[in-house]
Design a protein around this motif. Structure first.
Motif, mmCIF file in Angstrom:
data_model
loop_
_atom_site.group_PDB
_atom_site.id
_atom_site.type_symbol
_atom_site.label_atom_id
_atom_site.label_comp_id
_atom_site.label_asym_id
_atom_site.label_seq_id
_atom_site.Cartn_x
_atom_site.Cartn_y
_atom_site.Cartn_z
ATOM 1 N N GLY A 90 -5.302 11.557 0.036
ATOM 2 C CA GLY A 90 -6.388 10.715 -0.449
ATOM 3 C C GLY A 90 -5.939 9.631 -1.400
ATOM 4 O O GLY A 90 -4.766 9.301 -1.502
ATOM 5 N N THR A 91 -6.915 9.074 -2.114
ATOM 6 C CA THR A 91 -6.692 7.921 -2.980
ATOM 7 C C THR A 91 -6.224 8.363 -4.357
ATOM 8 O O THR A 91 -6.920 9.101 -5.045
ATOM 9 C CB THR A 91 -7.993 7.106 -3.115
ATOM 10 O OG1 THR A 91 -8.422 6.742 -1.811
ATOM 11 C CG2 THR A 91 -7.776 5.865 -3.939
ATOM 12 N N ALA A 92 -5.049 7.906 -4.731
ATOM 13 C CA ALA A 92 -4.494 8.239 -6.050
ATOM 14 C C ALA A 92 -3.505 7.163 -6.450
ATOM 15 O O ALA A 92 -2.924 6.498 -5.601
ATOM 16 C CB ALA A 92 -3.789 9.597 -6.014
ATOM 17 N N THR A 93 -3.314 6.999 -7.737
ATOM 18 C CA THR A 93 -2.174 6.238 -8.233
ATOM 19 C C THR A 93 -1.178 7.262 -8.765
ATOM 20 O O THR A 93 -1.548 8.400 -9.067
ATOM 21 C CB THR A 93 -2.570 5.239 -9.346
ATOM 22 O OG1 THR A 93 -3.098 5.961 -10.451
ATOM 23 C CG2 THR A 93 -3.588 4.231 -8.838
ATOM 24 N N TYR A 134 -2.441 14.125 4.623
ATOM 25 C CA TYR A 134 -2.817 13.011 3.760
ATOM 26 C C TYR A 134 -3.742 13.533 2.670
ATOM 27 O O TYR A 134 -4.712 14.231 2.942
ATOM 28 C CB TYR A 134 -3.506 11.929 4.584
ATOM 29 C CG TYR A 134 -4.070 10.800 3.751
ATOM 30 C CD1 TYR A 134 -3.221 9.906 3.102
ATOM 31 C CD2 TYR A 134 -5.432 10.630 3.606
ATOM 32 C CE1 TYR A 134 -3.726 8.870 2.329
ATOM 33 C CE2 TYR A 134 -5.960 9.594 2.842
ATOM 34 C CZ TYR A 134 -5.100 8.727 2.209
ATOM 35 O OH TYR A 134 -5.600 7.707 1.444
ATOM 36 N N TRP A 190 -6.301 10.620 -9.666
ATOM 37 C CA TRP A 190 -7.266 10.569 -8.567
ATOM 38 C C TRP A 190 -8.513 9.794 -8.984
ATOM 39 O O TRP A 190 -8.916 9.833 -10.150
ATOM 40 C CB TRP A 190 -7.675 11.987 -8.167
ATOM 41 C CG TRP A 190 -6.518 12.859 -7.833
ATOM 42 C CD1 TRP A 190 -5.890 13.746 -8.656
ATOM 43 C CD2 TRP A 190 -5.816 12.917 -6.603
ATOM 44 N NE1 TRP A 190 -4.855 14.360 -8.019
ATOM 45 C CE2 TRP A 190 -4.787 13.867 -6.740
ATOM 46 C CE3 TRP A 190 -5.961 12.260 -5.381
ATOM 47 C CZ2 TRP A 190 -3.910 14.170 -5.713
ATOM 48 C CZ3 TRP A 190 -5.084 12.572 -4.350
ATOM 49 C CH2 TRP A 190 -4.074 13.519 -4.519
ATOM 50 N N SER A 191 -9.139 9.138 -8.026
ATOM 51 C CA SER A 191 -10.395 8.433 -8.298
ATOM 52 C C SER A 191 -11.494 9.423 -8.666
ATOM 53 O O SER A 191 -12.288 9.179 -9.570
ATOM 54 C CB SER A 191 -10.842 7.635 -7.078
ATOM 55 O OG SER A 191 -9.899 6.643 -6.786
ATOM 56 N N ASN A 192 -11.532 10.531 -7.928
ATOM 57 C CA ASN A 192 -12.585 11.526 -8.123
ATOM 58 C C ASN A 192 -12.029 12.926 -7.920
ATOM 59 O O ASN A 192 -10.976 13.103 -7.321
ATOM 60 C CB ASN A 192 -13.738 11.286 -7.138
ATOM 61 C CG ASN A 192 -14.452 9.990 -7.428
ATOM 62 O OD1 ASN A 192 -15.014 9.828 -8.498
ATOM 63 N ND2 ASN A 192 -14.402 9.064 -6.490
ATOM 64 N N ASP A 197 0.864 -1.178 0.000
ATOM 65 C CA ASP A 197 0.000 0.000 0.000
ATOM 66 C C ASP A 197 0.898 1.223 0.000
ATOM 67 O O ASP A 197 2.091 1.129 0.264
ATOM 68 C CB ASP A 197 -0.921 0.013 1.220
ATOM 69 C CG ASP A 197 -2.167 0.879 1.011
ATOM 70 O OD1 ASP A 197 -2.302 1.511 -0.069
ATOM 71 O OD2 ASP A 197 -3.009 0.935 1.922
ATOM 72 N N TYR A 198 0.310 2.358 -0.318
ATOM 73 C CA TYR A 198 1.073 3.599 -0.251
ATOM 74 C C TYR A 198 0.128 4.757 -0.007
ATOM 75 O O TYR A 198 -1.091 4.628 -0.115
ATOM 76 C CB TYR A 198 1.921 3.801 -1.512
ATOM 77 C CG TYR A 198 1.236 4.526 -2.639
ATOM 78 C CD1 TYR A 198 1.506 5.868 -2.875
ATOM 79 C CD2 TYR A 198 0.314 3.881 -3.456
ATOM 80 C CE1 TYR A 198 0.880 6.536 -3.908
ATOM 81 C CE2 TYR A 198 -0.304 4.540 -4.486
ATOM 82 C CZ TYR A 198 -0.026 5.870 -4.705
ATOM 83 O OH TYR A 198 -0.647 6.538 -5.713
ATOM 84 N N SER A 199 0.714 5.895 0.361
ATOM 85 C CA SER A 199 -0.081 7.088 0.627
ATOM 86 C C SER A 199 0.642 8.305 0.074
ATOM 87 O O SER A 199 1.853 8.297 -0.122
ATOM 88 C CB SER A 199 -0.329 7.245 2.136
ATOM 89 O OG SER A 199 0.899 7.294 2.828
ATOM 90 N N ALA A 230 -15.297 5.661 -11.435
ATOM 91 C CA ALA A 230 -14.360 6.674 -10.957
ATOM 92 C C ALA A 230 -14.227 7.755 -12.032
ATOM 93 O O ALA A 230 -14.367 7.489 -13.222
ATOM 94 C CB ALA A 230 -13.006 6.045 -10.673
#
Length: 172
Positions: A22-25, A20, A64-66, A10-12, A124
């Protein structure tokens, strides 16, 4: 047998070392060296001669997801300090045991673009933020492996600064 790196557990993504985001690749920077073609007496044909420590433009893209505050605040026209922290799963073939390593990638860069993505029911959005990176550091388990600081004229690999002599020559 060697220890084998297997995957990112996992990563952040963090802004300024603590916030922080949020959710991103992440599409991480590619490190390419500036080079020129060398040819002439004593060389059979041509060859590319890279300049040590002189790198081409580096880009980081966060996917980003959103659409959200985290991604949009990074469009402010200023330098952003980002940390990407990951836990890497590895396997020791001698002991047949799993273990984890800490990977930290630190970048400083300015926003190049931001895409809001698309709106579609139950999917997404796929928004993005891209950065021009002028500082990059990669550490594994706290050990600095790579540091590139274009503005301070630093290019270090495993503690060796390949631009130290150039910096000294330019200091006059």
């Amino acid at each position: 047998m060697p220890k084998r790196s297997e995957r990112v557990i996992d990563y952040s993504v963090h802004l300024n070392g603590s916030e922080y985001l949020g959710t991103a690749t992440a599409d991480l920077p590619e490190i390419g060296f500036l080079s020129d073609t060398t040819k002439g007496a004593g060389i059979s044909g041509e060859m590319e001669a890279p300049s040590p420590g002189q790198t081409s433009a580096m880009t980081l893209t966060l996917n980003w997801s959103n659409v959200g505050k985290a991604g949009l605040q990074l469009l402010a026209p200023k330098v952003h300090a980002l940390d990407l922290r990951a836990s890497i799963q590895e396997f020791d073939t001698a002991t047949n045991e799993y273990f984890e390593s800490a990977l930290k990638i630190t970048v400083r860069g300015r926003p190049l673009s931001g895409g809001l993505g698309s709106l579609e029911t139950m999917t997404a959005m796929g928004s993005t933020t891209a950065f021009s990176v002028h500082y990059l550091k990669v550490s594994i388990d706290g050990e600095e492996i790579l540091e590139i600081d274009k503005l301070a004229y630093i290019y270090k690999v495993l503690g060796v600064d390949y631009l130290a002599k150039t910096r000294a020559n330019l200091a006059l």
